[in-house]
Design a protein around this motif. Structure first.
Motif, PDB file in Angstrom:
ATOM      1  N   GLY A 263     117.897  38.475  26.891  1.00  0.00           N
ATOM      2  CA  GLY A 263     117.386  37.108  27.040  1.00  0.00           C
ATOM      3  C   GLY A 263     118.328  36.241  27.868  1.00  0.00           C
ATOM      4  N   ARG A 264     119.620  36.522  27.732  1.00  0.00           N
ATOM      5  CA  ARG A 264     120.617  35.739  28.496  1.00  0.00           C
ATOM      6  C   ARG A 264     120.823  36.288  29.898  1.00  0.00           C
ATOM      7  NH1 ARG A 264     125.042  35.898  23.648  1.00  0.00           N
ATOM      8  NH2 ARG A 264     124.348  34.063  22.501  1.00  0.00           N
ATOM      9  N   GLY A 265     120.201  37.426  30.189  1.00  0.00           N
ATOM     10  CA  GLY A 265     120.397  38.050  31.505  1.00  0.00           C
ATOM     11  C   GLY A 265     121.752  38.721  31.610  1.00  0.00           C
ATOM     12  N   GLU A 266     122.305  39.146  30.449  1.00  0.00           N
ATOM     13  CA  GLU A 266     123.617  39.818  30.448  1.00  0.00           C
ATOM     14  C   GLU A 266     123.434  41.312  30.236  1.00  0.00           C
ATOM     15  OE1 GLU A 266     125.586  37.927  27.196  1.00  0.00           O
ATOM     16  OE2 GLU A 266     125.868  36.031  28.271  1.00  0.00           O
ATOM     17  N   GLN A 267     124.527  42.052  30.456  1.00  0.00           N
ATOM     18  CA  GLN A 267     124.514  43.487  30.173  1.00  0.00           C
ATOM     19  C   GLN A 267     124.467  43.697  28.661  1.00  0.00           C
ATOM     20  OE1 GLN A 267     124.429  46.405  31.841  1.00  0.00           O
ATOM     21  NE2 GLN A 267     124.020  45.126  33.652  1.00  0.00           N
ATOM     22  N   PRO A 268     123.601  44.563  28.152  1.00  0.00           N
ATOM     23  CA  PRO A 268     123.588  44.858  26.711  1.00  0.00           C
ATOM     24  C   PRO A 268     124.927  45.449  26.264  1.00  0.00           C
ATOM     25  CG  PRO A 268     121.654  45.776  27.792  1.00  0.00           C
ATOM     26  CD  PRO A 268     122.555  45.282  28.882  1.00  0.00           C
ATOM     27  N   PRO A 269     125.313  45.240  24.980  1.00  0.00           N
ATOM     28  CA  PRO A 269     126.575  45.793  24.484  1.00  0.00           C
ATOM     29  C   PRO A 269     126.602  47.319  24.696  1.00  0.00           C
ATOM     30  CG  PRO A 269     125.458  44.463  22.788  1.00  0.00           C
ATOM     31  CD  PRO A 269     124.531  44.548  23.952  1.00  0.00           C
ATOM     32  N   ALA A 270     127.718  47.829  25.253  1.00  0.00           N
ATOM     33  CA  ALA A 270     127.798  49.268  25.564  1.00  0.00           C
ATOM     34  C   ALA A 270     128.089  50.081  24.308  1.00  0.00           C
ATOM     35  CB  ALA A 270     128.896  49.495  26.602  1.00  0.00           C
ATOM     36  N   GLY A 271     127.524  51.276  24.248  1.00  0.00           N
ATOM     37  CA  GLY A 271     127.856  52.233  23.191  1.00  0.00           C
ATOM     38  C   GLY A 271     127.343  51.860  21.812  1.00  0.00           C
ATOM     39  N   LYS A 272     126.433  50.910  21.727  1.00  0.00           N
ATOM     40  CA  LYS A 272     125.891  50.507  20.422  1.00  0.00           C
ATOM     41  C   LYS A 272     124.466  51.045  20.294  1.00  0.00           C
ATOM     42  CE  LYS A 272     129.117  47.618  18.834  1.00  0.00           C
ATOM     43  NZ  LYS A 272     129.869  47.896  17.629  1.00  0.00           N
ATOM     44  N   LEU A 273     124.196  51.722  19.196  1.00  0.00           N
ATOM     45  CA  LEU A 273     122.862  52.258  18.957  1.00  0.00           C
ATOM     46  C   LEU A 273     121.903  51.125  18.574  1.00  0.00           C
ATOM     47  CD1 LEU A 273     120.999  54.796  18.362  1.00  0.00           C
ATOM     48  CD2 LEU A 273     121.764  54.548  15.982  1.00  0.00           C
ATOM     49  N   ALA A 274     120.859  50.925  19.379  1.00  0.00           N
ATOM     50  CA  ALA A 274     119.806  49.970  19.008  1.00  0.00           C
ATOM     51  C   ALA A 274     118.512  50.782  18.929  1.00  0.00           C
ATOM     52  CB  ALA A 274     119.700  48.842  20.024  1.00  0.00           C
ATOM     53  N   GLU A 275     118.147  51.183  17.710  1.00  0.00           N
ATOM     54  CA  GLU A 275     117.011  52.105  17.521  1.00  0.00           C
ATOM     55  C   GLU A 275     115.705  51.548  18.068  1.00  0.00           C
ATOM     56  OE1 GLU A 275     116.946  55.135  16.775  1.00  0.00           O
ATOM     57  OE2 GLU A 275     118.108  55.678  15.004  1.00  0.00           O
ATOM     58  N   GLY A 276     115.568  50.203  18.086  1.00  0.00           N
ATOM     59  CA  GLY A 276     114.318  49.601  18.536  1.00  0.00           C
ATOM     60  C   GLY A 276     113.975  49.977  19.967  1.00  0.00           C
ATOM     61  N   GLU A 277     115.013  50.226  20.761  1.00  0.00           N
ATOM     62  CA  GLU A 277     114.807  50.614  22.156  1.00  0.00           C
ATOM     63  C   GLU A 277     114.042  51.942  22.214  1.00  0.00           C
ATOM     64  OE1 GLU A 277     118.632  50.691  24.046  1.00  0.00           O
ATOM     65  OE2 GLU A 277     117.762  51.180  26.008  1.00  0.00           O
ATOM     66  N   PHE A 278     114.361  52.859  21.294  1.00  0.00           N
ATOM     67  CA  PHE A 278     113.700  54.172  21.272  1.00  0.00           C
ATOM     68  C   PHE A 278     112.371  54.102  20.525  1.00  0.00           C
ATOM     69  CE2 PHE A 278     118.299  54.672  21.429  1.00  0.00           C
ATOM     70  CZ  PHE A 278     118.419  55.344  22.637  1.00  0.00           C
ATOM     71  N   THR A 279     112.313  53.210  19.539  1.00  0.00           N
ATOM     72  CA  THR A 279     111.092  53.136  18.716  1.00  0.00           C
ATOM     73  C   THR A 279     109.961  52.416  19.452  1.00  0.00           C
ATOM     74  OG1 THR A 279     112.505  53.027  16.750  1.00  0.00           O
ATOM     75  CG2 THR A 279     110.206  52.413  16.446  1.00  0.00           C
ATOM     76  N   ALA A 280     110.299  51.423  20.299  1.00  0.00           N
ATOM     77  CA  ALA A 280     109.247  50.576  20.892  1.00  0.00           C
ATOM     78  C   ALA A 280     108.117  51.379  21.556  1.00  0.00           C
ATOM     79  CB  ALA A 280     109.871  49.575  21.869  1.00  0.00           C
ATOM     80  N   PRO A 281     108.446  52.320  22.470  1.00  0.00           N
ATOM     81  CA  PRO A 281     107.323  53.013  23.112  1.00  0.00           C
ATOM     82  C   PRO A 281     106.507  53.860  22.137  1.00  0.00           C
ATOM     83  CG  PRO A 281     109.455  53.915  23.858  1.00  0.00           C
ATOM     84  CD  PRO A 281     109.747  52.707  23.031  1.00  0.00           C
ATOM     85  N   VAL A 282     107.163  54.469  21.158  1.00  0.00           N
ATOM     86  CA  VAL A 282     106.436  55.322  20.204  1.00  0.00           C
ATOM     87  C   VAL A 282     105.577  54.462  19.282  1.00  0.00           C
ATOM     88  CG1 VAL A 282     106.708  57.327  18.696  1.00  0.00           C
ATOM     89  CG2 VAL A 282     108.623  56.563  20.063  1.00  0.00           C
ATOM     90  N   LEU A 283     106.123  53.320  18.902  1.00  0.00           N
ATOM     91  CA  LEU A 283     105.395  52.429  17.993  1.00  0.00           C
ATOM     92  C   LEU A 283     104.084  51.983  18.636  1.00  0.00           C
ATOM     93  CD1 LEU A 283     105.842  50.970  15.217  1.00  0.00           C
ATOM     94  CD2 LEU A 283     106.621  49.008  16.551  1.00  0.00           C
TER      95      LEU A 283
END
Ligand code: NDP
Ligand code: 13P
Length: 326
Positions: A263-283
């Motif tokens: 939302g801020r237009g910044e780089q996402p935190p590196a090396g942190k697992l955010a499961e929603g990124e993987f779940t979104a397309p399957v959901l």
């Protein structure tokens, strides 16, 4: 005396380490299994896990990378990322000789198969008894002994209740349930919705938007849950609404933090697992197969895949046809 005196946690990340601490606090004999022998040996000698910094791992917890040793426990907790749960249970399966409970502690849906975590366990280890643990619980809070309550579901109520007895303590309060699917849907969907709310906050859309988006997110979580047979009280319970509130309101959540950065237009935190990124397309694939609309989750999936800009996705959500609230 519990039926499950020994507990093994498979996956020595932040959550696996916190759960090992929970089980030790509840008086269990605990083994924490790390897939990487070097990583495991370092945790065993330093009593510190870089994936959960600042938490001292008590000496009573045996840290090992010997899977046969871990598989001897009376109950197993799987705390790998959701997309790796099948691989972990596949490896375990050859060591399992009895109907041991295997509790999924990951939050997500498997890519390709659209399977929930307990279905994956049932396929990969047919002799095991699958269960699921989920609810508002940041690993760091839980490991520090800050109080929370979660849901633990198994198809057999007596088993779910025994598992609760084995893990519960005055700072970690599981409630038992037989609504496995309801618990799984809440845990998977809330991560996607937290990315949406993080984006809104990162875009400085304000506290009203945060509340509105969380609520409409809950409406879509409920819609999908009901279509898949989840009980209403599970969806409004700890693993549904409870975890949604936590994750959609705190930058301590990695999913919320991912959204915040986007939302801020910044780089996402590196090396942190955010499961929603993987779940979104399957959901959204799963929802489409049930003819269920998930506009907020669809917006997240389209932003993450680059199909939509953030501003276009927000505008599309806000200009949908007016309708009755349900
Ligand atoms: N962190 C939290 O607050 C909470 C997390 N969860 C859920 O728990 C799951 C794990 O998250 P978390 O612990 O935070 O993630 P982390 O990134 O901290 O750790 C993941 C761990 O899983 C290990 N791993 C990966 N693949 C395998 C595999 N095939 N076999 C065994 N171990 C494997 C990794 O090993 P290696 O170190 O070798 O890479 C790593 O130690 C997620 O689904 C998350 O949603 C649920 C509640 C709270
Ligand atoms: O599941 C969690 C809290 O219940 C952890 O949330 P994050 O994975 O977003 O950090």
């Amino acid at each position: 005396m519990t039926a499950f005196q020994s507990v093994a946690v498979i996956g020595a990340g932040a959550w696996g380490t916190a759960l090992a601490t929970v089980a030790a606090r509840a008086g269990r004999n605990v083994t924490l299994w790390a897939r990487n022998a070097e990583h495991g040996a370092r945790i065993a000698s330093t009593r510190d896990n870089p994936r959960l910094p600042g938490i001292r791992i008590v000496p009573e917890i045996v840290v090992t990378s010997d899977l046969a040793l871990a598989a001897r426990a009376d109950m197993l907790l799987i705390a790998t990322p959701a997309q790796h749960l099948r691989g972990a249970v596949n490896m375990l399966a050859s060591h399992i000789t009895k109907a041991v409970p295997i509790v999924a502690c990951a939050k997500g849906i498997e890519h390709g198969t659209h399977k929930f975590m307990t279905d994956v366990i049932a396929e990969a280890a047919p002799h095991a008894q699958p269960a699921i643990l989920s609810g508002p619980s940041f690993a760091d809070d839980v490991a520090r002994g800050l109080p929370t309550a979660v849901t633990l579901a198994a198809s057999d109520e007596a088993l779910a209740s025994s598992l609760v007895q084995a893990l519960g303590s005055p700072t970690f309060r599981p409630y038992h349930s037989t609504d496995i699917r309801g618990v799984e849907i809440g845990g998977a969907a809330k991560n996607v919705l937290a990315i949406a709310v993080g984006i809104a906050i990162g875009r400085k859309l304000g506290a009203s938007a945060q509340a509105a988006l969380t609520t409409r997110g809950f409406a879509e979580l409920t819609r999908l849950g009901r279509a898949l047979g989840a009980r209403r009280e599970t969806l409004t319970g700890l693993s549904g609404l409870g975890d949604l509130i936590l994750t959609c309101s705190s930058p301590q959540s990695r999913n919320f933090a991912l959204g915040l950065a986007l939302g801020r237009g910044e780089q996402p935190p590196a090396g942190k697992l955010a499961e929603g990124e993987f779940t979104a397309p399957v959901l959204i694939e799963l929802a489409a197969s049930q003819n269920i609309e998930l506009p907020v989750s669809e917006a997240v999936a389209s932003i993450l895949s680059g199909r939509s800009t953030i501003d276009a996705a927000i505008s599309a959500l806000m200009t949908r046809p007016f309708k009755a609230e349900e």
